[in-house]
Design a protein around this motif. Structure first.
Motif, PDB file in Angstrom:
ATOM      1  N   GLU A 191      40.732  44.811  40.344  1.00 51.45           N
ATOM      2  CA  GLU A 191      40.786  43.513  39.674  1.00 51.45           C
ATOM      3  C   GLU A 191      40.816  43.677  38.154  1.00 51.45           C
ATOM      4  N   LEU A 192      40.006  44.602  37.627  1.00 47.77           N
ATOM      5  CA  LEU A 192      39.976  44.801  36.181  1.00 47.77           C
ATOM      6  C   LEU A 192      41.297  45.360  35.673  1.00 47.77           C
ATOM      7  N   GLU A 193      41.928  46.214  36.450  1.00 48.05           N
ATOM      8  CA  GLU A 193      43.244  46.734  36.063  1.00 48.05           C
ATOM      9  C   GLU A 193      44.268  45.602  35.979  1.00 48.05           C
ATOM     10  N   GLU A 194      44.203  44.656  36.920  1.00 52.11           N
ATOM     11  CA  GLU A 194      45.117  43.512  36.875  1.00 52.11           C
ATOM     12  C   GLU A 194      44.846  42.656  35.643  1.00 52.11           C
ATOM     13  N   VAL A 195      43.576  42.444  35.342  1.00 49.51           N
ATOM     14  CA  VAL A 195      43.216  41.669  34.150  1.00 49.51           C
ATOM     15  C   VAL A 195      43.756  42.336  32.891  1.00 49.51           C
TER      16      VAL A 195
END
Length: 329
Positions: free
Chosen positions: A283-287
């Motif tokens: 999720e953080l990579e997508e953000v």
């Protein structure tokens, strides 16, 4: 190194800066020289004794930092964002190597420290759980806060936010469609007026107004409960009274009632997901992709020195902030 400690339950005055030995990384860990640490409302609730997941007092809290790796030496100088399960209010932290990601180019340390908790929360609520799609509408409580300003940008769709009137113009610049002054207007009838009686597809509620937020949902709408900031007011005694009052107003959701309503309810505590490394990293990579592309913008309200941590908590607790408050060593 210096750390900011919660010495006992109470108001912001119980925060105290203390000296501690430099930590040494264990197997699979890196040590980070912290340049900025995020402040979250959970930290405020821990300070007044209303956050059950907090470590026993006295303690050092903090869920997120940004800084530079100094150990192991082969990674020295890397600028990173890191997730911490407490201990973030420190000049140095040791974390699992899997809990760090590189800071996007051009981003300041303060901006980087504003991302992990707030943007992970917003992304998890809106994308992972609510699956909000184009043309759908979200109600975002505390829209000017850290999660709120992230959620407004993640939405990129019709959104309704509650915030004090002085913050409305900046929220609309971020993309908020409709702003409601919760201090002077009852948000429930206003939401129904804005949506022509249909309601919203998702309601993000960290305030504790769950009953009213649920009534604002459209068919197949989803209520996202991820906090209860209304429980904290002033000192410990007033907060305890507010907690009792807020809890008394919370609804009981019976399954046999939910079935015909065709609505969903999610309870989210990101701190309890800290061991879900693969999920959070994805999720953080997508953000971060959104920051690299320029689609997202980090909103830093203020940078407060460790020695003045009291001021950071006061600003957050009094709801004066617009975006993220960060501590800097």
């Amino acid at each position: 190194m210096h750390q900011v400690w919660i010495t006992r339950r109470g108001g912001p005055e119980v925060l105290e800066m203390r000296e501690a030995p430099d930590p040494q990384p264990g197997p699979g860990e890196v040590r980070i020289r912290v340049r900025a640490a995020g402040v979250n409302f959970a930290d405020v609730m821990a300070r007044v004794g209303l956050y059950p997941d907090a470590p026993p007092l006295p303690c050092v809290i903090g869920y997120e930092v940004s800084g530079e790796i100094d150990l192991p030496r082969e990674r020295a100088g890397e600028k990173v964002i890191a997730l911490t399960r407490f201990g973030g209010y420190s000049e140095m932290v040791c974390v699992s190597a899997g809990a760090v990601l590189p800071i996007p180019e051009g981003m300041t340390f303060a901006e980087a420290a504003s991302i992990p908790v707030n943007w992970l929360t917003g992304w998890h609520l809106l994308v992972e759980l609510a699956n909000l799609r184009r043309g759908q509408t979200a109600l975002i409580h505390a829209a000017a806060g850290g999660v709120g300003t992230a959620a407004v940008q993640i939405c990129r769709r019709t959104s309704i936010g509650t915030a004090s009137a002085g913050k409305h113009a900046r929220l609309k610049e971020l993309g908020l469609s409709h702003a409601i002054d919760y201090r002077s207007v009852d948000f429930e009838p206003e939401v129904m007026r804005i949506t022509s009686g249909r309601g919203v597809d998702a309601a993000l509620d960290a305030v504790g107004t769950f009953r009213k937020s649920f009534r604002c949902l459209a068919k197949v709408g989803k209520l996202m409960m991820y906090g209860a900031s209304a429980m904290v007011r002033g000192g410990r005694l007033s907060s305890l009274m507010a907690a009792v009052s807020t809890a008394a107003k919370m609804p009981w959701f019976h399954p046999l009632k939910l079935l015909p309503d065709n609505k969903g309810i999610f309870g989210v505590n990101m701190g309890r997901l800290w061991d879900e490394t693969a999920l959070l990293r994805r999720e953080l990579e997508e953000v971060l992709k959104g920051f690299v592309s320029g689609e997202f913008k980090a909103i830093v309200d203020s940078e407060v020195p460790f020695a003045e941590a009291r001021r950071a908590h006061e600003r957050l607790q009094s709801r004066q902030n617009f975006g993220k408050v960060v501590l800097v060593p």
